[in-house]
Design a protein around this motif. Structure first.
Motif, PDB file in Angstrom:
ATOM      1  N   ASN A 147       0.854  -1.201   0.000  1.00 58.13           N
ATOM      2  CA  ASN A 147       0.000   0.000   0.000  1.00 58.13           C
ATOM      3  C   ASN A 147       0.882   1.240   0.000  1.00 58.13           C
ATOM      4  N   TYR A 148       1.872   1.214  -0.847  1.00 60.88           N
ATOM      5  CA  TYR A 148       2.907   2.246  -0.879  1.00 60.88           C
ATOM      6  C   TYR A 148       2.357   3.652  -1.101  1.00 60.88           C
ATOM      7  N   SER A 149       2.874   4.600  -0.308  1.00 66.88           N
ATOM      8  CA  SER A 149       2.708   6.023  -0.569  1.00 66.88           C
ATOM      9  C   SER A 149       4.002   6.698  -0.131  1.00 66.88           C
ATOM     10  N   VAL A 277       4.548  14.066  -4.613  1.00 65.61           N
ATOM     11  CA  VAL A 277       3.118  13.963  -4.296  1.00 65.61           C
ATOM     12  C   VAL A 277       2.520  15.240  -3.735  1.00 65.61           C
TER      13      VAL A 277
END
Length: 453
Positions: A147-149, A277
């Motif tokens: 669940n990479y961020s 981001v």
């Protein structure tokens, strides 16, 4: 031979009990799964070797091995497509900022030499969850990369690296005393609002002073100073005091004990996030008028030598300065600074501070405005309104009302400005303390100043 025999016996028992039923052969594409025993080096392996092993002596392990995590915890392997983005965050949001600010020798010496990647978080039967662990000053386990961020990953990465640093260079002894009476091993039962009230940046930080240190440093570095200031301001008076003490302790630990300029490091990490981001926590508009309530403009301040004096604002400022000086042929006053003050109910004050040319007491002249502000876009407009009073600072303002009406008032009104961080290569010491206000469709016209709480 005994081991083999036992295995054969076990297999026989299984066949008897299960009747050795035949199953339909299913087509499974194993190329989509993580290869635990690769026979050849992949493109990913080569990139990890060149980028991390060859340059930093860092071994990145992404093929699942139960040896690398506690046997009583449930963990899944990482997806292959999550490995490179995670390690790019490690490189650009951690290694390179430390390399630039602390130096090549520092990061090569201090960085953990094993990075173990797992797909899921690490779960235990009691419900506890790990997003990362650090051990022996040399290994970091990163969980949950499926669940990479970049933002979330960097919080974990910097938290764990602070533990590594603390294992190599001890936490200052006075840090624990700030919240010593409030640490509880049962941190998971501490609500977030309670943690904030008692001066912890998260509930997890309330578990021990070592976790408190890592959480404080990671949030300052990744979420940034503006987020931290807003968080502290929304705490109790005692909680805010503790949060600011912890900030000072962490910044001094980096700058003095590690010889890494903390503010420059903070700037480099946030610049990386802004270029990728750009999470909401780093965007300025939400902080104006809520966290930062004043902007002070003093062209004599050294920042204007470093980052320039916008021509249109400087002309308006100089015109007001001349009006203050010309007020009286005998009582000469100098304009010291202009301050824009954002108050409740969309009321604003533009304050001019002035002092007798011969020195002495500083006086304040307040001019009343209203403002409209969009906390998402940062669009800001001012409207001059009737003065809110006739005595004190308002009486002082009356002395120069004509000059103000011909200089600063027309500069601030009749335009839409967009609030942002100052668009310049700002030094770490000034980062997150300077805001710029840029005229829409005419960004060559802007004003900027020092933020105040």
């Amino acid at each position: 031979m005994k081991i083999v025999n036992k295995i054969l016996i076990a297999l026989s028992v299984v066949c008897v009990l299960g009747s050795c039923a035949k199953e339909e052969v299913k087509n499974v594409d194993f190329s989509q799964y993580n290869d635990d025993d690769p026979q050849t080096k992949t493109e990913l392996d080569n990139w990890l070797k060149t980028t991390f092993l060859d340059e930093y002596n860092i071994d990145v392990v992404y093929r699942y091995n139960r040896y690398y995590h506690d046997v009583d915890r449930n963990v899944t392997p990482p997806r292959l497509d999550a490995v490179k983005p995670t390690m790019e965050s490690v490189l650009n949001g951690y290694l390179l900022p430390y390399r630039k600010v602390g130096g090549v020798d520092f990061i090569k010496k201090m960085s953990p030499k094993e990075w173990i990647l797992f797909g899921s978080n690490s779960y235990a039967s009691d419900g506890s969850v790990y997003a990362g662990t650090a051990s022996a000053g040399r290994r970091v386990n990163l969980y949950g990369i499926n669940n990479y961020s970049a933002y979330g990953a960097l919080l974990v990465i910097h938290h764990e690296f602070v533990h590594i640093l603390n294992q190599l260079v001890n936490i200052p002894t006075d840090f624990e005393s700030i919240s010593k009476a409030d640490y509880k091993a049962t941190w998971s039962t501490t609500p977030a609002d309670t943690a904030r009230k008692y001066g912890f940046v998260t509930s997890y930080a309330s578990g021990s002073y070592t976790e408190d240190y890592a959480e404080t440093a990671a949030h300052l570095l990744v979420k940034g100073q503006a987020w931290y200031d807003r968080y502290a301001n929304s705490s109790s008076d005692a909680g805010k005091s503790k949060l600011k003490q912890k900030e000072a302790n962490v910044a001094n630990y980096y700058t003095s004990n590690l010889k890494v300029n903390f503010r420059e490091l903070q700037k480099e990490i946030q610049n990386y996030l802004k270029s990728t981001v750009y999470p909401n926590d780093l965007k300025f508009p939400q902080y104006l008028a809520s966290t930062y309530k004043t902007v002070t403009i003093n062209p004599g301040n050294a920042i204007y030598s470093k980052y320039g004096k916008p021509a249109e604002f400087q002309a308006a400022y100089d015109k007001m300065k001349a009006a203050v000086l010309a007020y009286s042929s005998t009582a000469k006053y100098n304009l010291d600074y202009v301050q824009v003050r954002f108050e409740a109910d969309n009321k604003a004050t533009i304050r001019c501070a002035f002092t007798a040319a011969a020195g002495g007491t500083q006086y304040l002249a307040d001019y009343s405005f209203t403002y409209a502000y969009n906390t998402t876009s940062g669009d800001l407009t001012f409207t001059k309104v009737e003065q809110a009073g006739t005595t004190g600072n308002y009486a002082n303002a009356a002395l120069f009302s004509a000059g103000f009406a011909n200089s600063l008032q027309p500069y601030f009104t009749g335009k839409t400005y967009t609030a942002d961080w100052l668009k310049a290569d700002v030094e770490g010491a000034d980062y997150n303390s300077l805001a710029g206000f840029y005229e829409k469709n005419n960004t060559t016209n802007y004003w900027y100043g020092v933020l105040g709480l």
